[in-house]
Design a protein around this motif. Structure first.
Motif, PDB file in Angstrom:
ATOM      1  N   THR A  91       0.845  -1.191   0.000  1.00  0.00           N
ATOM      2  CA  THR A  91       0.000   0.000   0.000  1.00  0.00           C
ATOM      3  C   THR A  91       0.882   1.242   0.000  1.00  0.00           C
ATOM      4  O   THR A  91       1.834   1.331   0.770  1.00  0.00           O
ATOM      5  CB  THR A  91      -0.930   0.014   1.232  1.00  0.00           C
ATOM      6  OG1 THR A  91      -1.784  -1.134   1.158  1.00  0.00           O
ATOM      7  CG2 THR A  91      -1.778   1.267   1.277  1.00  0.00           C
ATOM      8  N   SER A 112      -4.123   3.493  -9.102  1.00  0.00           N
ATOM      9  CA  SER A 112      -4.492   2.374  -8.225  1.00  0.00           C
ATOM     10  C   SER A 112      -4.972   1.184  -9.048  1.00  0.00           C
ATOM     11  O   SER A 112      -4.682   0.034  -8.713  1.00  0.00           O
ATOM     12  CB  SER A 112      -5.569   2.803  -7.220  1.00  0.00           C
ATOM     13  OG  SER A 112      -6.832   2.999  -7.839  1.00  0.00           O
ATOM     14  N   GLN A 116      -2.503  -2.013  -9.482  1.00  0.00           N
ATOM     15  CA  GLN A 116      -3.163  -2.979  -8.604  1.00  0.00           C
ATOM     16  C   GLN A 116      -2.684  -2.807  -7.159  1.00  0.00           C
ATOM     17  O   GLN A 116      -2.359  -3.763  -6.461  1.00  0.00           O
ATOM     18  CB  GLN A 116      -2.938  -4.404  -9.093  1.00  0.00           C
ATOM     19  CG  GLN A 116      -3.528  -4.637 -10.469  1.00  0.00           C
ATOM     20  CD  GLN A 116      -3.311  -6.037 -10.966  1.00  0.00           C
ATOM     21  OE1 GLN A 116      -2.341  -6.701 -10.616  1.00  0.00           O
ATOM     22  NE2 GLN A 116      -4.216  -6.498 -11.801  1.00  0.00           N
ATOM     23  N   ARG A 117      -2.657  -1.534  -6.751  1.00  0.00           N
ATOM     24  CA  ARG A 117      -2.237  -1.186  -5.398  1.00  0.00           C
ATOM     25  C   ARG A 117      -3.283  -0.307  -4.745  1.00  0.00           C
ATOM     26  O   ARG A 117      -4.011   0.414  -5.414  1.00  0.00           O
ATOM     27  CB  ARG A 117      -0.935  -0.382  -5.417  1.00  0.00           C
ATOM     28  CG  ARG A 117       0.195  -1.051  -6.108  1.00  0.00           C
ATOM     29  CD  ARG A 117       1.318  -1.313  -5.156  1.00  0.00           C
ATOM     30  NE  ARG A 117       2.562  -1.429  -5.884  1.00  0.00           N
ATOM     31  CZ  ARG A 117       3.722  -1.054  -5.406  1.00  0.00           C
ATOM     32  NH1 ARG A 117       3.810  -0.500  -4.230  1.00  0.00           N
ATOM     33  NH2 ARG A 117       4.814  -1.223  -6.105  1.00  0.00           N
ATOM     34  N   GLU A 118      -3.315  -0.362  -3.437  1.00  0.00           N
ATOM     35  CA  GLU A 118      -4.105   0.592  -2.686  1.00  0.00           C
ATOM     36  C   GLU A 118      -3.230   1.804  -2.441  1.00  0.00           C
ATOM     37  O   GLU A 118      -2.045   1.684  -2.146  1.00  0.00           O
ATOM     38  CB  GLU A 118      -4.565   0.002  -1.359  1.00  0.00           C
ATOM     39  CG  GLU A 118      -5.579  -1.107  -1.527  1.00  0.00           C
ATOM     40  CD  GLU A 118      -6.101  -1.639  -0.200  1.00  0.00           C
ATOM     41  OE1 GLU A 118      -6.084  -0.892   0.805  1.00  0.00           O
ATOM     42  OE2 GLU A 118      -6.506  -2.803  -0.187  1.00  0.00           O
ATOM     43  N   TYR A 128      -8.927   6.878   0.058  1.00  0.00           N
ATOM     44  CA  TYR A 128      -8.498   5.498  -0.131  1.00  0.00           C
ATOM     45  C   TYR A 128      -8.791   5.124  -1.580  1.00  0.00           C
ATOM     46  O   TYR A 128      -9.950   4.953  -1.959  1.00  0.00           O
ATOM     47  CB  TYR A 128      -9.248   4.563   0.821  1.00  0.00           C
ATOM     48  CG  TYR A 128      -8.981   4.849   2.270  1.00  0.00           C
ATOM     49  CD1 TYR A 128      -7.897   4.269   2.922  1.00  0.00           C
ATOM     50  CD2 TYR A 128      -9.806   5.702   2.986  1.00  0.00           C
ATOM     51  CE1 TYR A 128      -7.643   4.538   4.262  1.00  0.00           C
ATOM     52  CE2 TYR A 128      -9.562   5.980   4.327  1.00  0.00           C
ATOM     53  CZ  TYR A 128      -8.483   5.391   4.949  1.00  0.00           C
ATOM     54  OH  TYR A 128      -8.229   5.660   6.269  1.00  0.00           O
ATOM     55  N   LYS A 130      -8.574   2.523  -4.604  1.00  0.00           N
ATOM     56  CA  LYS A 130      -8.447   1.089  -4.852  1.00  0.00           C
ATOM     57  C   LYS A 130      -9.243   0.736  -6.099  1.00  0.00           C
ATOM     58  O   LYS A 130     -10.394   1.164  -6.251  1.00  0.00           O
ATOM     59  CB  LYS A 130      -8.970   0.291  -3.655  1.00  0.00           C
ATOM     60  CG  LYS A 130      -8.806  -1.199  -3.801  1.00  0.00           C
ATOM     61  CD  LYS A 130      -9.306  -1.939  -2.575  1.00  0.00           C
ATOM     62  CE  LYS A 130      -9.132  -3.431  -2.780  1.00  0.00           C
ATOM     63  NZ  LYS A 130      -9.607  -4.189  -1.617  1.00  0.00           N
ATOM     64  N   ASP A 131      -8.631  -0.036  -6.992  1.00  0.00           N
ATOM     65  CA  ASP A 131      -9.290  -0.505  -8.213  1.00  0.00           C
ATOM     66  C   ASP A 131      -9.934   0.618  -9.022  1.00  0.00           C
ATOM     67  O   ASP A 131     -11.012   0.454  -9.594  1.00  0.00           O
ATOM     68  CB  ASP A 131     -10.344  -1.570  -7.885  1.00  0.00           C
ATOM     69  CG  ASP A 131      -9.741  -2.794  -7.213  1.00  0.00           C
ATOM     70  OD1 ASP A 131      -8.609  -3.172  -7.593  1.00  0.00           O
ATOM     71  OD2 ASP A 131     -10.395  -3.367  -6.325  1.00  0.00           O
TER      72      ASP A 131
END
Length: 140
Positions: A91, A112, A116-118, A128, A130-131
């Motif tokens: 992350t 992100s 493929q990371r947060e 936050y 994500k995706d």
């Protein structure tokens, strides 16, 4: 501002990697060449996915300068550094002095998804990523 001799403090971002805190401002870093190269890769990948640089967030008159200036925002530099210096799946956590601009917010969503990371970014609140989405639902 110039007539009154008022200077604007530069924006900065911090990222902690391997127990060391790194500060980024628009400007130099010992890995500047690698960071800018990684940032170019991120932006190219994001463009392939539909990202368009949001130059309306930059207070300049010439379009080319606007795109270049938005590419130097400290959170983008911190992101590129984090991707270079950490292992896949880690992350990325960034602390920002100022509120993130819309262009950087958009790029973080694409980054992100592509990496493929947060990505956790704290400005006046926590984001936050994500995706390809943000916890703020694009309302900040």
């Amino acid at each position: 501002m110039q007539r009154r001799s008022i200077k604007k403090d530069p924006g900065w971002s911090y990222i902690e990697v391997n127990g060391h805190v790194h500060r980024f401002e628009a400007g130099g870093h010992k890995l500047a060449k690698e960071i800018h190269s990684k940032l170019e890769d991120i932006m190219a990948g994001a463009r392939e996915q539909g990202y368009m640089p949001g130059t309306e967030w930059v207070l300049r008159n010439i379009q080319e300068e606007k795109e270049e200036a938005s590419g130097c925002h400290s959170e983008k530099l911190a992101l590129a550094f984090g991707l270079i210096q950490t292992t896949p799946g880690t992350t990325i956590k960034i602390v920002k002095k100022l509120t993130i601009c819309g262009d950087c917010h958009s790029l973080m969503k694409y980054a992100s998804k592509i990496s493929q990371r947060e990505i956790v970014l704290r400005d006046t609140r926590f984001h936050y990523f994500k995706d390809g989405t943000c916890s703020c639902r694009d309302y900040w």
